[in-house]
Design a protein around this motif. Sequence first.
Motif, PDB file in Angstrom:
ATOM      1  N   ASP A 418       0.822  -1.216   0.000  1.00  0.00           N
ATOM      2  CA  ASP A 418       0.000   0.000   0.000  1.00  0.00           C
ATOM      3  C   ASP A 418       0.857   1.267   0.000  1.00  0.00           C
ATOM      4  O   ASP A 418       0.372   2.357   0.299  1.00  0.00           O
ATOM      5  N   ARG A 419       2.160   1.117  -0.315  1.00  0.00           N
ATOM      6  CA  ARG A 419       3.043   2.274  -0.392  1.00  0.00           C
ATOM      7  C   ARG A 419       2.837   3.022  -1.698  1.00  0.00           C
ATOM      8  O   ARG A 419       2.569   2.423  -2.744  1.00  0.00           O
ATOM      9  N   ILE A 420       3.006   4.334  -1.644  1.00  0.00           N
ATOM     10  CA  ILE A 420       2.899   5.164  -2.843  1.00  0.00           C
ATOM     11  C   ILE A 420       4.235   5.133  -3.567  1.00  0.00           C
ATOM     12  O   ILE A 420       5.262   5.545  -3.021  1.00  0.00           O
ATOM     13  N   LEU A 421       4.238   4.637  -4.780  1.00  0.00           N
ATOM     14  CA  LEU A 421       5.451   4.561  -5.583  1.00  0.00           C
ATOM     15  C   LEU A 421       5.664   5.803  -6.433  1.00  0.00           C
ATOM     16  O   LEU A 421       6.792   6.126  -6.789  1.00  0.00           O
ATOM     17  N   GLY A 422       4.573   6.465  -6.780  1.00  0.00           N
ATOM     18  CA  GLY A 422       4.670   7.666  -7.601  1.00  0.00           C
ATOM     19  C   GLY A 422       3.416   8.506  -7.495  1.00  0.00           C
ATOM     20  O   GLY A 422       2.318   7.965  -7.331  1.00  0.00           O
ATOM     21  N   ALA A 423       3.576   9.819  -7.536  1.00  0.00           N
ATOM     22  CA  ALA A 423       2.442  10.745  -7.487  1.00  0.00           C
ATOM     23  C   ALA A 423       2.659  11.819  -8.541  1.00  0.00           C
ATOM     24  O   ALA A 423       3.753  12.385  -8.645  1.00  0.00           O
ATOM     25  N   HIS A 424       1.618  12.103  -9.308  1.00  0.00           N
ATOM     26  CA  HIS A 424       1.716  13.028 -10.436  1.00  0.00           C
ATOM     27  C   HIS A 424       0.448  13.871 -10.463  1.00  0.00           C
ATOM     28  O   HIS A 424      -0.654  13.333 -10.505  1.00  0.00           O
ATOM     29  N   ILE A 434       2.604  18.380  -4.021  1.00  0.00           N
ATOM     30  CA  ILE A 434       3.539  17.282  -4.290  1.00  0.00           C
ATOM     31  C   ILE A 434       4.487  17.054  -3.125  1.00  0.00           C
ATOM     32  O   ILE A 434       4.974  15.925  -2.913  1.00  0.00           O
ATOM     33  N   ASN A 435       4.752  18.093  -2.334  1.00  0.00           N
ATOM     34  CA  ASN A 435       5.648  17.935  -1.188  1.00  0.00           C
ATOM     35  C   ASN A 435       5.030  17.043  -0.111  1.00  0.00           C
ATOM     36  O   ASN A 435       5.757  16.344   0.613  1.00  0.00           O
ATOM     37  N   LEU A 436       3.703  17.044  -0.001  1.00  0.00           N
ATOM     38  CA  LEU A 436       3.042  16.150   0.949  1.00  0.00           C
ATOM     39  C   LEU A 436       3.286  14.701   0.549  1.00  0.00           C
ATOM     40  O   LEU A 436       3.616  13.852   1.392  1.00  0.00           O
ATOM     41  N   PHE A 437       3.139  14.410  -0.731  1.00  0.00           N
ATOM     42  CA  PHE A 437       3.410  13.050  -1.201  1.00  0.00           C
ATOM     43  C   PHE A 437       4.873  12.682  -0.969  1.00  0.00           C
ATOM     44  O   PHE A 437       5.189  11.542  -0.609  1.00  0.00           O
ATOM     45  N   ALA A 438       5.774  13.640  -1.177  1.00  0.00           N
ATOM     46  CA  ALA A 438       7.200  13.357  -0.975  1.00  0.00           C
ATOM     47  C   ALA A 438       7.488  12.978   0.472  1.00  0.00           C
ATOM     48  O   ALA A 438       8.270  12.051   0.741  1.00  0.00           O
ATOM     49  N   ASN A 444       7.913   6.100   4.153  1.00  0.00           N
ATOM     50  CA  ASN A 444       7.332   4.797   3.817  1.00  0.00           C
ATOM     51  C   ASN A 444       5.885   4.683   4.284  1.00  0.00           C
ATOM     52  O   ASN A 444       5.418   3.610   4.689  1.00  0.00           O
ATOM     53  N   GLY A 445       5.185   5.827   4.235  1.00  0.00           N
ATOM     54  CA  GLY A 445       3.783   5.821   4.602  1.00  0.00           C
ATOM     55  C   GLY A 445       2.920   5.117   3.575  1.00  0.00           C
ATOM     56  O   GLY A 445       3.328   4.891   2.434  1.00  0.00           O
ATOM     57  N   LYS A 446       1.732   4.767   3.975  1.00  0.00           N
ATOM     58  CA  LYS A 446       0.807   4.043   3.106  1.00  0.00           C
ATOM     59  C   LYS A 446      -0.252   4.995   2.553  1.00  0.00           C
ATOM     60  O   LYS A 446      -0.535   6.046   3.130  1.00  0.00           O
ATOM     61  N   ALA A 447      -0.851   4.579   1.448  1.00  0.00           N
ATOM     62  CA  ALA A 447      -1.961   5.353   0.893  1.00  0.00           C
ATOM     63  C   ALA A 447      -3.088   5.447   1.913  1.00  0.00           C
ATOM     64  O   ALA A 447      -3.755   6.473   2.034  1.00  0.00           O
ATOM     65  N   SER A 448      -3.295   4.376   2.667  1.00  0.00           N
ATOM     66  CA  SER A 448      -4.356   4.381   3.679  1.00  0.00           C
ATOM     67  C   SER A 448      -4.057   5.383   4.798  1.00  0.00           C
ATOM     68  O   SER A 448      -4.984   5.897   5.429  1.00  0.00           O
ATOM     69  N   ASP A 449      -2.777   5.653   5.037  1.00  0.00           N
ATOM     70  CA  ASP A 449      -2.426   6.676   6.029  1.00  0.00           C
ATOM     71  C   ASP A 449      -2.914   8.046   5.576  1.00  0.00           C
ATOM     72  O   ASP A 449      -3.425   8.837   6.383  1.00  0.00           O
ATOM     73  N   LEU A 450      -2.734   8.328   4.294  1.00  0.00           N
ATOM     74  CA  LEU A 450      -3.234   9.599   3.763  1.00  0.00           C
ATOM     75  C   LEU A 450      -4.754   9.630   3.804  1.00  0.00           C
ATOM     76  O   LEU A 450      -5.361  10.655   4.129  1.00  0.00           O
ATOM     77  N   LYS A 451      -5.354   8.518   3.459  1.00  0.00           N
ATOM     78  CA  LYS A 451      -6.817   8.447   3.414  1.00  0.00           C
ATOM     79  C   LYS A 451      -7.425   8.745   4.782  1.00  0.00           C
ATOM     80  O   LYS A 451      -8.491   9.381   4.894  1.00  0.00           O
TER      81      LYS A 451
END
Length: 468
Positions: A418-424, A434-438, A444-451
């Motif tokens: 569930d790790r984010i490999l790329g954000a565009h 984009i800095n939040l995704f970085a 090594n946060g997960k997409a579910s952490d952002l959710k």
Amino acid sequence: MLSKPAWVTKKSGFEGFTMREFDLLIIGTGPAAGDAAKKCAAAGWEVGIAESREFGGTCALRGCNPKKVFVHAAAVVDAARRSDGKLCDAGDIKINWSNLVAFKNSFVEGIPKDSRKAYEEKGIETFLGSPEFISATQLRIGDETIQPKHVLIATGAKPRPLEIDGEELITLSDEFMNLSNLPKNVVFIGGGYISFEFAHVAARADSEVTILERSNQPLGHFESNLVDSLIVKSREIGINVVTEAAVEKVEEANGCYCVTYSKDGNSQTVQADLVVHGAGRVPNLSELNLEAGNVDFDANQGVAVDRFLRSKSNPMVYAAGDCAATGVAPLTPTASAEGYTVTKNLLNDKPIEVDYNPIPAVVFTIPPLASVGLTEGQAHATGKSFRVEAKDASDWGTVSKVCETTAAYKLIIEKETDRILGAHVLSPGADDLINLFAVVMKLNGKASDLKSTLLAFPTSTYNVRQMV
């Protein structure tokens, strides 16, 4: 700590030349140079720093920072125009080019003097000129020979030679920001950061703009479908984006320029009052005589360095920033990270490697295009199993409420972790988003952490909960 060398004045093997010794000589004064110069001087080293142009480097004087002044001017005009009749009465709002240039100058005109003074106040010897190697251990600056224990090459990059007839008629990007007025018709050669950013500025300043890109896909390091959306937006505001157009020559006639390019096997022409170089940059190494210094390099990639940023062929030499062949994106943050790493490796016995990932990148168009991590194509090449979250987001409230019509995103998320490999992201506020995704990717946060993270609403950042 190295012992302080004695200053010496003696014959150096070149009639009329004197020799001086340093613990460290740094060539260049951009973001890769400052950390090493000041920290090594603070540690008691004798440090010299040389600059062939103005002290301060490209980013501060003729790159990232002054460019943002121009981008902001275009963004203000664009916001007013697209809001006309909805949020305001924009009237005849337009960019006053001479005022814009003067305002930009107010931020940069004091930098060369202040930068050089700051080095000298820390006991760092400054040289205005381009050093060149005369042996593996010595360099020459003017009428002095320098014998340093270490050298840091941090000379940045310069516009790529186009090797076409009429190249001398082409304006460079730093000259673009010093124009007394902006001509009516502008052609940009190349479809990279510089061309798209300044094309968006020129279009909002009411110039007729053409971008000539030799490949079939501009901005090749970014996610292709978002680049396609940016091209659509660019054409909507009047920019003529021509792909697969190889420029052959530039000619001057009757007070304007004629740019000849090849497309689909045919020669075509476009007229312009100004032709701007936006076809990429190469390491700025040609004046250093690296062959004499036994420093291996590639003219297009830079100085060949090991994982500690030391020259592979001459261990007393380090390289950092755009002139080092590290294989990573030549951006200001990477140059700063490399300068920090070189400093650590100079001052400590145990060398370290650069901590690069992830590296966000932004094209400051209107709206901006931002990226961090892998594209979908790169993710496929890793063999990892992943899912793609992608959508046209132009109908989102944070977009439509500011009267923008273009927004989209694509996320690459590894299925197993569930790790984010790329954000565009292409949207208003993408340059900050984009800095939040970085940060999440760095940790090594997960997409579910952002959710599950509660974010301020309504903001552009809040949208990430919908993206994942």
